[in-house]
Scaffold this active site. Structure first.
Site, mmCIF file in Angstrom:
data_model
loop_
_atom_site.group_PDB
_atom_site.id
_atom_site.type_symbol
_atom_site.label_atom_id
_atom_site.label_comp_id
_atom_site.label_asym_id
_atom_site.label_seq_id
_atom_site.Cartn_x
_atom_site.Cartn_y
_atom_site.Cartn_z
ATOM 1 N N ASN A 60 -8.589 3.459 8.220
ATOM 2 C CA ASN A 60 -7.943 2.344 8.914
ATOM 3 C C ASN A 60 -8.145 2.364 10.429
ATOM 4 O O ASN A 60 -7.942 1.364 11.094
ATOM 5 C CB ASN A 60 -6.437 2.338 8.604
ATOM 6 C CG ASN A 60 -5.795 3.697 8.754
ATOM 7 O OD1 ASN A 60 -6.208 4.660 8.123
ATOM 8 N ND2 ASN A 60 -4.794 3.791 9.597
ATOM 9 N N GLN A 91 -7.719 -0.673 3.026
ATOM 10 C CA GLN A 91 -8.580 -1.327 4.025
ATOM 11 C C GLN A 91 -9.857 -1.901 3.397
ATOM 12 O O GLN A 91 -10.559 -2.680 4.045
ATOM 13 C CB GLN A 91 -8.977 -0.335 5.133
ATOM 14 C CG GLN A 91 -7.825 0.094 6.017
ATOM 15 C CD GLN A 91 -7.342 -1.024 6.955
ATOM 16 O OE1 GLN A 91 -8.037 -1.990 7.213
ATOM 17 N NE2 GLN A 91 -6.127 -0.868 7.463
ATOM 18 N N CYS A 116 1.414 2.026 12.420
ATOM 19 C CA CYS A 116 2.484 2.845 11.853
ATOM 20 C C CYS A 116 2.580 4.212 12.523
ATOM 21 O O CYS A 116 3.346 5.053 12.086
ATOM 22 C CB CYS A 116 2.222 3.028 10.360
ATOM 23 S SG CYS A 116 0.620 3.741 10.057
ATOM 24 N N HIS A 175 -1.578 -7.954 2.356
ATOM 25 C CA HIS A 175 -1.598 -8.464 3.734
ATOM 26 C C HIS A 175 -2.853 -8.046 4.498
ATOM 27 O O HIS A 175 -3.098 -8.518 5.606
ATOM 28 C CB HIS A 175 -0.318 -8.082 4.494
ATOM 29 C CG HIS A 175 -0.178 -6.651 4.899
ATOM 30 N ND1 HIS A 175 -0.493 -6.216 6.160
ATOM 31 C CD2 HIS A 175 0.274 -5.562 4.228
ATOM 32 C CE1 HIS A 175 -0.230 -4.910 6.246
ATOM 33 N NE2 HIS A 175 0.231 -4.494 5.085
ATOM 34 N N GLY A 225 0.802 -1.214 0.000
ATOM 35 C CA GLY A 225 0.000 0.000 0.000
ATOM 36 C C GLY A 225 0.839 1.269 0.000
ATOM 37 O O GLY A 225 0.526 2.238 -0.708
ATOM 38 N N THR A 283 12.882 -6.823 -10.447
ATOM 39 C CA THR A 283 12.474 -8.214 -10.680
ATOM 40 C C THR A 283 11.210 -8.512 -9.893
ATOM 41 O O THR A 283 11.128 -8.230 -8.695
ATOM 42 C CB THR A 283 13.602 -9.175 -10.246
ATOM 43 O OG1 THR A 283 14.766 -8.847 -11.004
ATOM 44 C CG2 THR A 283 13.224 -10.634 -10.480
HETATM 45 N N1 PLP Z 1 -3.120 2.803 3.609
HETATM 46 C C1 PLP Z 1 -3.905 2.347 4.598
HETATM 47 C C2 PLP Z 1 -5.293 2.878 4.734
HETATM 48 C C3 PLP Z 1 -3.421 1.388 5.483
HETATM 49 O O1 PLP Z 1 -4.215 0.943 6.474
HETATM 50 C C4 PLP Z 1 -2.088 0.903 5.320
HETATM 51 C C5 PLP Z 1 -1.523 -0.058 6.261
HETATM 52 O O2 PLP Z 1 -1.824 -0.075 7.437
HETATM 53 C C6 PLP Z 1 -1.327 1.415 4.260
HETATM 54 C C7 PLP Z 1 -1.869 2.363 3.427
HETATM 55 C C8 PLP Z 1 0.074 0.934 4.017
HETATM 56 O O3 PLP Z 1 0.049 -0.345 3.436
HETATM 57 P P1 PLP Z 1 1.308 -1.297 3.499
HETATM 58 O O4 PLP Z 1 1.434 -1.765 4.902
HETATM 59 O O5 PLP Z 1 0.985 -2.421 2.568
HETATM 60 O O6 PLP Z 1 2.479 -0.521 3.029
#
Ligand code: PLP
Length: 377
Positions: free
Chosen positions: A149, A177, A321, A199, A71, A234
């Protein structure tokens, strides 16, 4: 009882059959998909099958799907490709919602001269008219997430995308999400770009994709000519195939999973709202089936999550995060929730793997943890 995993907004457990299939394939499909020999051709065929499955699940063309590392990369790429660094129309601003994930917000700050914030209401949603207000004649792009999220609030993405299309402004949505959890049909949805991450729908980590309407996009990653010269590097055909299998299963089972997960969320919501000083966030808002966000008076969310972990329940006090955990959530404060209350945030998020027994146990554990956290304060 075994541990109870209620942090599916952070990441999901990979489907057993996807993990087994990936493991089996990784011994055979080790060729570089760009090589011209038979090993390379087999890997390329697997990749092409993966792209076909993803395109079928989302109702788009195969050459509109670009595999990425997830993402974050998809969001960064989309915003870069629409930015003044690439486009020469002189437009230098971007409008994004107040509740975007850091991957969109940071990319917006990096690639644009001005970031105009689309305000959200106390229900956690932005409106089409708030988006209209934030858009100026200098707006190069608009990005509004499909579903939040932290709260699960679903945004009126199609309405805003439709408005942008009328104005000729490219529109991106971070659907990380949403994909695999709510229906996404790219023939119907008027978005120009959409980010997804495997994931979040029981696929492998470090893999996702960017949908680009028409397949024309400036590359962010430069180097080799992989993926039509748009994304060098790759390709991991096993991961892409795993992502595709997980998406296919999630989409096929979407309605059943969504119904079961909604029942669990409502059960949890009823139980938790009886706890003294509990404030359900986005109660009554159109939300993802699996996310329940609650703020407790007089509690630090991180202490609560730590006590729950000891009690065998994995939940979170906001997005994984987030930088300093003591900072109140940006999304919650954007909704008008006072910072003090936002610090008492707990997010529990369900998947199809969760059960009624787990939910009942978790609600009781949350109540005990809230009481204990208040006592030790
Ligand atoms: N965008 C949203 C709304 C998310 O919830 C997340 C991950 O928590 C991301 C982007 C980032 O995705 P990734 O963990 O695959 O880099």
């Amino acid at each position: 009882m075994d541990r109870i995993y209620l942090d599916n907004a952070a990441t999901t457990r990979i489907y057993d059959e996807v993990a087994s299939e990936m493991f089996a394939l990784s011994k055979e499909y080790y060729g570089n998909p760009s090589s011209s020999h038979s090993e390379g051709a087999r890997a390329a065929a697997l990749l092409s099958e993966a792209r076909g499955i993803v395109a079928e699940c989302l109702n788009c063309e195969e050459d509109e799907i670009f595999f990425t590392s997830g993402g974050t990369e998809s969001d960064n790429w989309a915003l870069y490709a629409l930015s003044p660094a690439v486009k020469s129309d002189g437009k230098r601003r971007i409008a994004v919602s107040a509740v975007e994930h850091a991957a969109v917000l940071r990319a917006a700050e990096k690639y644009y001269e001005n970031v105009d914030i689309i305000k959200c209401g106390s229900d956690g949603r932005v409106t089409v008219s708030a988006a209209e207000e934030a858009i100026t004649p200098d707006t190069a792009a608009v990005s509004v997430m499909f579903a939040n999220n932290e709260t699960g609030a679903l945004q009126p993405v199609d309405g805003i995308a439709g408005f942008c299309r009328e104005k000729g402004i490219p529109f991106h949505t971070d659907a990380v999400q949403a994909v695999g959890r709510v229906p996404v049909d790219l023939q119907k949805l008027k978005v120009d770009m959409l980010s997804a991450s495997a994931h979040k729908f029981h696929g492998p980590k470090g893999t996702g994709f960017l949908y680009v309407r028409g397949g024309r996009i400036a590359p962010l990653m430069v180097g080799g000519t992989q993926q039509n010269g748009k994304r060098a590097g790759t390709q991991d055909c096993i991961a892409a195939y795993g992502a595709a299998l997980a998406l296919r299963k999630s989409v096929k089972e979407l309605i059943g999973t969504s119904d079961r997960v909604t029942v669990l969320r409502e059960l949890a919501e009823r139980g938790i709202s009886r706890i003294e000083g509990a404030h359900i966030v986005c109660a009554g808002t159109e939300r993802l089936p699996g996310i329940l966000n609650v703020c407790f008076d007089g509690v630090q969310g991180e202490s609560l999550a730590a006590l729950l972990d000891i009690a065998g329940v994995a939940a979170s006090s906001g997005p994984a995060c987030r930088g300093k955990q003591s900072d109140p959530s940006r999304a919650l404060t954007a909704m008008g929730i006072a910072p003090e209350l936002a610090r008492g945030e707990l997010r529990i998020s369900f998947s199809g793997f969760n059960t009624r027994e787990e939910t009942e146990y978790a609600v009781a554990a949350i109540e005990r943890a809230v009481i204990k956290t208040r006592q030790i304060k």
